[in-house]
Design a protein around this motif. Structure first.
Motif, PDB file in Angstrom:
ATOM      1  N   ILE A 152       1.073  -1.037  -0.431  1.00  0.00           N
ATOM      2  CA  ILE A 152       0.163   0.059   0.312  1.00  0.00           C
ATOM      3  C   ILE A 152       0.878   1.639   0.431  1.00  0.00           C
ATOM      4  O   ILE A 152       0.435   2.358   0.246  1.00  0.00           O
ATOM      5  CB  ILE A 152      -1.053   0.164   1.192  1.00  0.00           C
ATOM      6  CG1 ILE A 152      -0.119   0.075   2.568  1.00  0.00           C
ATOM      7  CG2 ILE A 152      -1.479  -0.923   1.280  1.00  0.00           C
ATOM      8  CD1 ILE A 152      -1.425   0.147   4.113  1.00  0.00           C
ATOM      9  N   ARG A 153       2.458   0.859   0.167  1.00  0.00           N
ATOM     10  CA  ARG A 153       3.133   2.309  -0.223  1.00  0.00           C
ATOM     11  C   ARG A 153       3.173   2.983  -1.427  1.00  0.00           C
ATOM     12  O   ARG A 153       3.684   4.660  -1.306  1.00  0.00           O
ATOM     13  CB  ARG A 153       4.469   1.614   0.264  1.00  0.00           C
ATOM     14  CG  ARG A 153       4.628   1.508   2.387  1.00  0.00           C
ATOM     15  CD  ARG A 153       5.776   0.383   2.543  1.00  0.00           C
ATOM     16  NE  ARG A 153       7.228   2.295   2.349  1.00  0.00           N
ATOM     17  CZ  ARG A 153       7.953   2.071   1.961  1.00  0.00           C
ATOM     18  NH1 ARG A 153       8.855   0.750   1.973  1.00  0.00           N
ATOM     19  NH2 ARG A 153       8.943   3.168   2.381  1.00  0.00           N
ATOM     20  N   GLY A 154       2.678   1.945  -2.306  1.00  0.00           N
ATOM     21  CA  GLY A 154       2.579   2.477  -3.985  1.00  0.00           C
ATOM     22  C   GLY A 154       4.684   3.534  -3.978  1.00  0.00           C
ATOM     23  O   GLY A 154       4.250   3.759  -4.759  1.00  0.00           O
ATOM     24  N   LEU A 155       5.324   2.382  -4.071  1.00  0.00           N
ATOM     25  CA  LEU A 155       6.484   3.416  -3.967  1.00  0.00           C
ATOM     26  C   LEU A 155       7.218   1.782  -5.381  1.00  0.00           C
ATOM     27  O   LEU A 155       6.781   0.703  -5.295  1.00  0.00           O
ATOM     28  CB  LEU A 155       8.088   3.361  -3.035  1.00  0.00           C
ATOM     29  CG  LEU A 155       7.464   4.017  -1.897  1.00  0.00           C
ATOM     30  CD1 LEU A 155       8.309   4.108  -0.891  1.00  0.00           C
ATOM     31  CD2 LEU A 155       7.075   5.417  -3.313  1.00  0.00           C
ATOM     32  N   SER A 156       8.269   2.126  -5.908  1.00  0.00           N
ATOM     33  CA  SER A 156       8.804   1.254  -6.750  1.00  0.00           C
ATOM     34  C   SER A 156      10.068   1.007  -5.633  1.00  0.00           C
ATOM     35  O   SER A 156      10.163   0.911  -5.086  1.00  0.00           O
ATOM     36  CB  SER A 156       9.470   2.614  -8.051  1.00  0.00           C
ATOM     37  OG  SER A 156      10.453   3.249  -7.478  1.00  0.00           O
ATOM     38  N   ASN A 157      10.536  -0.734  -7.089  1.00  0.00           N
ATOM     39  CA  ASN A 157      11.253  -1.353  -6.416  1.00  0.00           C
ATOM     40  C   ASN A 157      10.889  -1.739  -5.074  1.00  0.00           C
ATOM     41  O   ASN A 157      11.662  -1.577  -3.594  1.00  0.00           O
ATOM     42  CB  ASN A 157      12.644  -0.958  -5.883  1.00  0.00           C
ATOM     43  CG  ASN A 157      13.529  -0.072  -7.068  1.00  0.00           C
ATOM     44  OD1 ASN A 157      13.498  -0.238  -7.962  1.00  0.00           O
ATOM     45  ND2 ASN A 157      13.857   1.254  -6.504  1.00  0.00           N
ATOM     46  N   SER A 158       9.337  -2.584  -5.301  1.00  0.00           N
ATOM     47  CA  SER A 158       9.257  -3.245  -3.917  1.00  0.00           C
ATOM     48  C   SER A 158      10.198  -4.074  -3.068  1.00  0.00           C
ATOM     49  O   SER A 158      10.285  -4.353  -1.796  1.00  0.00           O
ATOM     50  CB  SER A 158       8.132  -3.983  -4.176  1.00  0.00           C
ATOM     51  OG  SER A 158       6.801  -2.453  -4.429  1.00  0.00           O
ATOM     52  N   THR A 159      10.756  -4.963  -4.082  1.00  0.00           N
ATOM     53  CA  THR A 159      11.199  -5.757  -4.070  1.00  0.00           C
ATOM     54  C   THR A 159      12.614  -5.578  -2.859  1.00  0.00           C
ATOM     55  O   THR A 159      13.320  -6.190  -2.428  1.00  0.00           O
ATOM     56  CB  THR A 159      12.233  -7.086  -4.634  1.00  0.00           C
ATOM     57  OG1 THR A 159      11.075  -7.537  -5.637  1.00  0.00           O
ATOM     58  CG2 THR A 159      13.359  -8.177  -4.138  1.00  0.00           C
ATOM     59  N   MET A 160      13.467  -4.446  -3.722  1.00  0.00           N
ATOM     60  CA  MET A 160      14.556  -4.543  -2.323  1.00  0.00           C
ATOM     61  C   MET A 160      14.305  -3.722  -1.543  1.00  0.00           C
ATOM     62  O   MET A 160      14.744  -3.849  -0.065  1.00  0.00           O
ATOM     63  CB  MET A 160      15.338  -3.029  -3.643  1.00  0.00           C
ATOM     64  CG  MET A 160      16.583  -2.274  -2.477  1.00  0.00           C
ATOM     65  SD  MET A 160      17.256  -0.917  -3.982  1.00  0.00           S
ATOM     66  CE  MET A 160      17.696  -2.330  -5.416  1.00  0.00           C
ATOM     67  N   ASN A 161      12.639  -2.870  -1.176  1.00  0.00           N
ATOM     68  CA  ASN A 161      12.518  -2.234  -0.071  1.00  0.00           C
ATOM     69  C   ASN A 161      11.785  -3.302   0.932  1.00  0.00           C
ATOM     70  O   ASN A 161      12.499  -3.116   1.941  1.00  0.00           O
ATOM     71  CB  ASN A 161      11.499  -1.162  -0.877  1.00  0.00           C
ATOM     72  CG  ASN A 161      11.314  -0.059  -1.294  1.00  0.00           C
ATOM     73  OD1 ASN A 161      12.386  -0.080  -1.574  1.00  0.00           O
ATOM     74  ND2 ASN A 161      10.724  -0.214  -2.181  1.00  0.00           N
TER      75      ASN A 161
END
Length: 272
Positions: A99-108
């Motif tokens: 639900i954060r809506g950011l890119s690079n979810s896997t890295m995050n």
């Protein structure tokens, strides 16, 4: 000289404070360690941001605080409680990322989990280590800290004076093979002397002292190298400037991140 002057307040105030807190243990020690864990996590997450990650910092901080509380409550906590904490951290971290809506979810997610494991689970185990020290009436936590300081001093002094062959130059250009070996020798010498003086309050065999020295000498120094790897990827010299000439809290505690959980295992096996 200027660098030494900057370092003096931390040395004069820091070392006695650490020794005092280890001696009294209990809630004061656990609270201070938890604060240090959060500061280390803050610095670590700041490093990951420099390589393009967007970690879930609030989730990491909450998780590390819960883990610290778990370590403090050992052994008066059931396995069910541990599973609830562990599963909740995993589920909520993944859920909040959706639900954060950011890119690079896997890295995050990866760097958030790494912060929780690297700082919370590994370094946080020092709280449980000190608690078990209380149960067994020993001073092995204090012995660990003294050995780490001596190891660092031996590694630096002998490495600078006699070291030529680099250990892992691409990660830590100043570390040498001679310094690494000297650090291990300093660790063993310190542990041997403290055991001889009955400082540990438990008689250690030669084999136990060797294992103790390897934990401090090898894994303590490798903790430093590991942090250098993170900093080099982030293209930064220090994790922060919170401790003035000493860099950040992560810079000062890196040797304890790998040694603390191994020392905890060592004590549990020693008194099994």
């Amino acid at each position: 000289m200027n660098n030494l002057i900057k370092r003096l307040p931390v040395i004069i105030l820091g070392i006695p404070s650490v020794l005092y807190l280890v001696q009294i243990g209990g809630a004061p020690f656990s609270i201070i360690v938890t604060i240090v864990l959060l500061l280390c996590s803050y610095e670590f997450l700041a490093l990951t941001k420099k390589i393009g990650a967007s970690p879930n910092s609030p989730m990491a901080m909450i998780s590390i605080t819960l883990i610290a509380a778990f370590y403090y409550l050992i052994p008066n906590i059931e396995i069910t409680h541990f599973l609830i904490i562990a599963f909740s951290i995993i589920v909520l971290t993944v859920f909040t990322e959706t639900i954060r809506g950011l890119s690079n979810s896997t890295m995050n997610i990866a760097v958030t989990f790494l912060s929780i494991l690297y700082i919370g689970v590994l370094f946080g185990s020092m709280i449980a280590l000190r608690n078990f020290d209380t149960f067994y009436g020993t001073q092995l936590t204090l012995c660990m800290l003294i050995s780490v300081w001596v190891c660092d001093s031996f590694a630096y002094s002998f490495g600078k004076a006699f070291g030529k062959k680099k250990l892992i130059e691409r990660l830590s250009p100043k570390k040498t093979v001679v310094g690494f070996l000297a650090g291990n020798a300093g660790s063993f010498l310190t542990i041997y002397i403290l055991n001889y003086l009955d400082f540990t309050k438990v008689e250690l065999s030669i084999s136990s002292m060797v294992i103790f020295a390897v934990i401090i000498g090898c894994f303590g120094q490798w903790g430093d190298i590991s942090e250098s790897m993170f900093k080099r990827e982030a293209n930064t010299k220090d994790s922060s400037s919170l401790l003035f000439g000493h860099g950040g809290f992560l810079d000062r505690c890196d040797s304890l991140i790998l040694t603390s959980p191994l020392m905890l295992i060592f004590i549990l096996v020693l008194h099994a």
